[in-house]
Design a protein around this motif. Structure first.
Motif, PDB file in Angstrom:
ATOM      1  N   PHE A   1     -69.433  13.704 -13.724  1.00 14.77           N
ATOM      2  CA  PHE A   1     -70.044  14.463 -12.632  1.00 14.77           C
ATOM      3  C   PHE A   1     -70.451  15.831 -13.166  1.00 14.77           C
TER       4      PHE A   1
ATOM      5  N   VAL B   1     -70.799  22.811 -16.404  1.00 11.99           N
ATOM      6  CA  VAL B   1     -69.519  22.087 -16.476  1.00 11.99           C
ATOM      7  C   VAL B   1     -69.710  20.656 -16.018  1.00 11.99           C
TER       8      VAL B   1
ATOM      9  N   LYS C   1     -67.321  16.887 -15.137  1.00 10.73           N
ATOM     10  CA  LYS C   1     -66.010  16.244 -15.007  1.00 10.73           C
ATOM     11  C   LYS C   1     -66.127  14.800 -15.466  1.00 10.73           C
TER      12      LYS C   1
ATOM     13  N   GLU D   1     -58.879  12.304 -15.121  1.00 13.72           N
ATOM     14  CA  GLU D   1     -60.084  13.091 -14.918  1.00 13.72           C
ATOM     15  C   GLU D   1     -59.884  14.448 -15.561  1.00 13.72           C
ATOM     16  N   PHE D   2     -60.934  14.937 -16.205  1.00 10.60           N
ATOM     17  CA  PHE D   2     -60.820  16.259 -16.815  1.00 10.60           C
ATOM     18  C   PHE D   2     -62.178  16.932 -16.812  1.00 10.60           C
ATOM     19  N   ILE D   3     -62.120  18.261 -16.732  1.00 11.79           N
ATOM     20  CA  ILE D   3     -63.361  19.041 -16.695  1.00 11.79           C
ATOM     21  C   ILE D   3     -63.600  19.644 -18.066  1.00 11.79           C
ATOM     22  N   LEU D   4     -64.839  19.567 -18.525  1.00 17.77           N
ATOM     23  CA  LEU D   4     -65.217  20.223 -19.769  1.00 17.77           C
ATOM     24  C   LEU D   4     -66.333  21.216 -19.481  1.00 17.77           C
ATOM     25  N   GLY D   5     -66.208  22.402 -20.027  1.00 16.23           N
ATOM     26  CA  GLY D   5     -67.321  23.324 -20.015  1.00 16.23           C
ATOM     27  C   GLY D   5     -68.235  22.950 -21.164  1.00 16.23           C
TER      28      GLY D   5
ATOM     29  N   GLU E   1     -67.170  22.361 -25.138  1.00 19.96           N
ATOM     30  CA  GLU E   1     -65.708  22.282 -25.155  1.00 19.96           C
ATOM     31  C   GLU E   1     -65.236  20.887 -25.555  1.00 19.96           C
TER      32      GLU E   1
ATOM     33  N   GLU F   1     -53.164  21.599 -19.011  1.00 18.10           N
ATOM     34  CA  GLU F   1     -54.258  21.831 -18.084  1.00 18.10           C
ATOM     35  C   GLU F   1     -54.144  20.855 -16.922  1.00 18.10           C
TER      36      GLU F   1
ATOM     37  N   LEU G   1     -56.426  19.803 -12.987  1.00 14.13           N
ATOM     38  CA  LEU G   1     -57.528  20.121 -12.112  1.00 14.13           C
ATOM     39  C   LEU G   1     -56.987  20.499 -10.750  1.00 14.13           C
TER      40      LEU G   1
ATOM     41  N   THR H   1     -62.700  27.179 -15.804  1.00 10.81           N
ATOM     42  CA  THR H   1     -64.100  26.774 -15.630  1.00 10.81           C
ATOM     43  C   THR H   1     -64.644  27.313 -14.315  1.00 10.81           C
ATOM     44  N   PRO H   2     -65.958  27.487 -14.256  1.00  8.87           N
ATOM     45  CA  PRO H   2     -66.567  27.787 -12.958  1.00  8.87           C
ATOM     46  C   PRO H   2     -66.408  26.560 -12.062  1.00  8.87           C
TER      47      PRO H   2
ATOM     48  N   LEU I   1     -66.846  23.231 -10.163  1.00  5.79           N
ATOM     49  CA  LEU I   1     -67.679  22.052 -10.367  1.00  5.79           C
ATOM     50  C   LEU I   1     -67.816  21.386  -9.002  1.00  5.79           C
TER      51      LEU I   1
ATOM     52  N   ILE J   1     -69.253  18.610  -6.488  1.00  2.00           N
ATOM     53  CA  ILE J   1     -69.768  17.243  -6.437  1.00  2.00           C
ATOM     54  C   ILE J   1     -70.221  16.970  -5.011  1.00  2.00           C
TER      55      ILE J   1
ATOM     56  N   ASP K   1     -64.069  21.295  -7.767  1.00  2.00           N
ATOM     57  CA  ASP K   1     -62.953  21.232  -8.724  1.00  2.00           C
ATOM     58  C   ASP K   1     -62.985  22.427  -9.682  1.00  2.00           C
TER      59      ASP K   1
ATOM     60  N   ARG L   1     -60.790  23.802 -13.402  1.00  2.00           N
ATOM     61  CA  ARG L   1     -59.746  23.471 -14.374  1.00  2.00           C
ATOM     62  C   ARG L   1     -58.789  24.651 -14.486  1.00  2.00           C
TER      63      ARG L   1
END
Ligand SMILES: [Zn+2]
Lengths: 664, 275
Positions: free
Chosen positions: A255, A262, A264, A271-275, A278, B126, B128, B156-157, B159, B161, B168, B170
């Motif tokens: 997403f 960013v 996800k 689930e993990f968020i990446l900038g 990264e 980490e 979320l 993170t800024p 996110l 959806i 979301d 991080r």
């Protein structure tokens, strides 16, 4: 009859599939690692792959490698004779067994099947399950497949074990699968990824891209961003449980924020968020095979770009050390123990993704970031092992020295065809910094040892530039030793010699340094009679190769054409290539030649990022040797170190070991 | 609902208070023991004890028949049929206590999930934070700001959806503690707890519910969001917790039911319950 095979298929068929689903067959008892004897003398060997004596000497003199300098004063510094040819699997096998390739049977990264002329990997072989039953769409193994280490001869730690001397062998190359031992050993170079290949990255992007597979594998997946969402599949190993052997795969979603850079990733229950730019760190993925069987692997995600093009890199899927689907350690519990302590870690033989850099999937910076993870992990494990090392031998290996020299040599030399001044400005210091890192590792080790510990620092070979590539088969063709069926065809780029006219071919090149005579009775369609005919032909070709000069530079291309009979000894000499090419400085086999292609030109500029190499004549490609006590050998070589280990522990040198201890 | 939840929650807080510094197994054994007793108690008072005794004797008799008349097929079949029907009868007697037990057991399970279901974050981990908006609220047009205390970092800024109505971030845990992160929406603020470094037995509220009663019933660990918040729930993705049994990683539910049944059977004589 030869079918044209593509390199990809070759890699798949040689290594893949079967290996994996050998589940269960190799999981022996978990035995306590370690021989029992408390030895008064201890040995620590640091193996820095590819460290070059000239560079080491130069930076030592400039005061940049103080720990190396200290060791030089204390014991000594010498170049270390390497193997013929100086390829890592060959060189490390020399060290492991104390024999030359005639004894241990590893002559090149790539061997050939004389019955088909088809290239095979030299290090290990896998066999499918020998007995299976078919239930509907599934093929269930009754007797599991196996994966076999093809190196012959005993490893030195096996001999130590026979004398009850404990050893810990950390990632030594050419030991996959690890030979049977009760000591703690973790396999290194030669260990495949979960797919059974030597490492295939995945790259998900909205921008179409071609991959050049000569330097390593990878796959580009074209994806679409629809409603700020990407849906894709992560392919895994071949599912040999199923009748049509499909690739196991996992769906995942990404997403993307409509404005912020960013994304996800949602994969299985994670689930993990990446900038942007990264790394995810290790993520564990599970590939279901049949309802009761699945395999887990570990991989890293890297979000290279969110907009304008979506670019997501996924590292080759490494065997999960916490639940290894392939044999990567002895005892089996050793990998698990390390995983428990440190979390997932790189298990693939050569962890740095040189193929991703070569194909510009990762740039220099990103490549180094990933390789830094490798160093970080290994340093933590070094500390751990040093902390409990109190007896016997400890071998520790670093791959980054080799991998970074391969990829960054072009930054050192303005004359290199792939030299780029802007990049050179930024990355010209990478190799030096890597040597300094090696120095810090050495310094750390020296700080932890007592007076009874012998420290040996070694590399398997040196390094030199790779400016020009030699197409051996083209040269053979031009000199009348190799014929294509269609004589007017300019070139033949299929691998495995599909268009070669064997009835008129006397010799062919295969592997990184090998040349084989098309010998009657040995090769399927051999025409050269063994005996004097062959002998004369070998000498003739060797002489011509050594005379051949590069029209562009006037330099010799092949410094030494070694005749196998002259340089090898042992039980496996007959399996050797007939001639082993020792290239001159600046030269190497081309990327196209090793698998049997016949391009148009004999020589070509090397414009690849893979710009440094070590396929030269052994005489110009020595490694390094340093010790913390004086050694007397005048020209020490890899095999001598094996004999030295025996000597330090007072073990009589076994038959077949050809070296001499360096301390006498 | 929150009043009810907080009363039950307090009971468990007090119950587990002595075991907080210990291995989670201690609390697990204690709660399983208590549950076993509770089940026996309910069983004793809600089931037809006399009927059960009779039916069990009947089954025993038929089993004996089976053994005695091994050679007579007809007799075998009749006995087996009778055993089967007696079994059905037995289950019908046990049905009532089962129904009575469902509610307290559910309440216990929901509470235990707070204590055993998730692992708090370790320093450096980490996670979320996932904010689910009310249906029909567009995350792109909803200005929710996240503020964190020392001990938690936002990496993170937001996110956003759109399809899922979700925002979301991080987070990274940097210091031990139970931290409250703060959301700002126009003039209002609301918080969510984040547990870091609570390695032994501790209560972890994964999800902070909104208005929904069912959601509140299943997530009693934290006070629900204020009614006027445009948010359905706030969730932290904690790592799942497993009980370590000699190296085997087992789900707490398995440990709990296994132990409760063992205790139930072990003490049925003491409490004189026919089961
Ligand atoms: Zn190399």
């Amino acid at each position: 009859m030869n079918h044209p095979i593509r390199r990809r298929d070759f890699i798949k068929s040689s290594l893949r599939a079967a290996s994996l689903l050998a589940l269960g067959t190799w999981c022996g008892l978990v035995t306590k690692a370690q021989g029992k004897k408390a030895t008064s003398r201890k040995v620590i060997i640091l193996g820095f792959d590819g460290m070059d004596p000239r560079l080491t000497d130069m930076w030592m003199k400039e005061g940049k490698l103080p720990a190396f300098q200290r060791l030089t004063v204390q014991g000594g510094f010498h170049s270390l004779g390497t193997s013929i040819p100086p390829q890592s699997p060959v060189a490390w096998s020399n060290f492991i067994t104390g024999m030359n390739p005639g004894g241990h049977g590893i002559f090149d990264f790539i061997h050939r099947d004389p019955k088909t002329y088809i290239p095979t990997f030299s290090a290990s072989a896998t066999e499918d399950a020998s007995k299976t039953i078919r239930v509907g769409n599934f093929v269930l193994p009754i007797k599991g497949g196996t994966v076999k280490n093809l190196r012959q001869g005993k490893a030195f730690w096996q001999i130590l074990e026979e004398h009850d001397i404990p050893a810990t062998i950390f990632k030594i190359p050419a030991n996959y699968p690890p030979v049977s031992s009760k000591e703690r050993t973790l396999s290194g170079m030669g260990t495949p990824d979960l797919l059974g290949s030597y490492g295939r990255f995945r790259y998900y992007t909205t921008e179409p891209k071609e991959i050049q597979e000569d330097i390593g594998g990878g796959e580009v997946h074209l994806v679409y961003v629809i409603g700020n969402r990407v849906e894709a599949k992560l392919p895994g190993p071949i599912n040999t449980f199923k009748k049509d052997r499909p690739e196991a795969e996992i769906d995942f979603k990404v997403f993307i924020d409509p404005q912020n850079p960013v994304a996800k990733v949602v994969i299985q229950d994670q689930e993990f968020i990446l900038g942007e730019k990264e790394w995810s760190g290790w993520k564990r993925v599970r590939f279901p095979l049949i309802p009761s069987q699945s395999v887990t692997g570990i991989c890293m995600f890297y979000l290279k770009e969110v907009r304008p093009n979506f670019k997501l890199y996924v590292s080759p899927i490494n065997v999960d050390p916490g639940n290894p689907a392939l044999p990567i350690s002895t005892p089996e519990s050793y990998a698990k123990e390390l995983e428990k302590k440190f979390g997932p870690f790189f298990t693939k033989g050569l962890p740095a993704d040189t193929s991703a850099l070569e194909n510009e999937i990762l740039d220099e910076e990103e490549f180094l970031e990933q390789d830094d993870f490798v160093l970080e992990e290994s340093r933590a494990m070094l500390d751990y092992e040093l902390g409990r090392f109190d007896s016997g031998l400890f071998f520790y290996y670093i791959s980054s020295t080799d991998q970074r020299q391969h990829m960054f040599w072009r930054m050192l030399d303005e004359k290199h065809p792939a030299y780029d001044p802007a990049l050179a400005k930024k990355f010209g210091g990478v190799i030096e910094n890597t040597y300094r890192e090696a120095d810090r590792i050495l310094d750390h080790v020296l700080g932890k040892i007592d007076k009874d510990t012998v420290v040996l620092v070694m590399s398997d070979h040196g390094f030199n530039p790779f400016n020009r590539g030699f197409n051996l088969n083209t040269w053979l063709r031009q000199n009348g030793y190799l014929r294509l069926r269609n004589e007017f065809k300019q070139e033949d780029l299929e691998i495995g010699f599909p268009s070669t006219d064997w009835s008129k071919t006397k010799a062919f090149g295969l592997g990184l340094n090998g040349l084989y005579i098309n010998q009657k009775g040995r090769e399927a369609e051999g025409i050269v009679q063994p005996g004097p005919d062959k002998e004369n032909l070998v000498r003739e070709i060797a002489r011509k190769l050594e005379e051949f000069t590069d029209p562009k530079t006037g330099e010799k291309v092949v410094l030494k054409a070694y005749v196998a009979r002259d340089v090898y000894s042992g039980a496996h000499v007959d399996e050797a290539p007939d001639i082993v090419l020792g290239f001159n400085r600046g030269y190497r086999i081309s990327f196209k030649s090793p698998l049997g292609r016949v391009p148009k030109d004999v020589l070509e500029d090397n414009r690849a990022k893979w710009s440094g190499d070590h396929m030269g004549a052994a005489e110009i490609m020595p490694g390094i040797l340093l010790a913390n006590q004086p050694f007397k050998a005048e020209s020490p070589a890899l095999c001598d170190l094996t004999a030295t280990i025996m000597d330090v522990f007072g073990i009589e040198k076994p038959e077949g070991m050809i070296g001499k201890t360096i301390f006498e | 609902m929150w009043f009810f939840n907080s009363v039950i929650g307090k009971i468990f807080d007090i119950l587990f208070l002595p075991f907080r510094g210990l291995s989670p197994w201690v609390a697990m054994i204690v709660i399983s023991f208590l549950t076993g007793l509770l089940m026996l108690f309910i069983f004793r008072h809600t089931s037809n004890q006399e009927g059960i005794r009779r039916i069990k004797n009947k089954i025993k008799a038929h089993l004996l028949e089976l053994r005695l008349y091994k050679d007579s097929l007809a007799q075998q079949l009749t006995s087996q049929g009778k055993i089967l029907s007696a079994n059905f009868k037995y289950f019908s007697y046990a049905l009532k206590p089962m129904l009575v037990m469902i509610i307290p057991v559910m309440l216990i399970l929901i509470q235990l999930n707070l204590w055993f279901g998730s692992h708090s974050l370790d320093i450096g981990d980490e996670a979320l934070v996932k904010v689910k908006l009310m249906e029909g609220t567009n995350p792109l047009q909803t200005d929710i700001r996240l503020e964190v205390p020392p001990g938690i970092a936002v990496e993170t800024p937001p996110l956003r959806i759109e399809d899922e109505g979700e925002i979301d971030w991080r987070l990274r845990a940097t210091e031990k503690g139970i931290h409250n992160i703060l959301f700002r929406y126009h003039d209002e603020t609301f918080t969510k707890s984040v547990a870091v470094g609570q390695n032994r037995l501790s209560k972890i509220a994964v999800l902070k519910p909104g208005k929904g009663l069912l959601e509140q019933a299943f997530n009693p660990g934290e006070k629900p969001l204020p009614k006027n918040a445009p948010i359905e729930s706030v969730e932290i993705t904690y790592p799942g917790r497993r009980m370590n049994l000699f190296g085997w990683r087992i789900h707490w539910l398995i440990a709990y039911f296994g132990l409760s049944i063992v205790f139930g059977f072990a003490f049925r004589g003491v409490i004189k319950v026919e089961i």
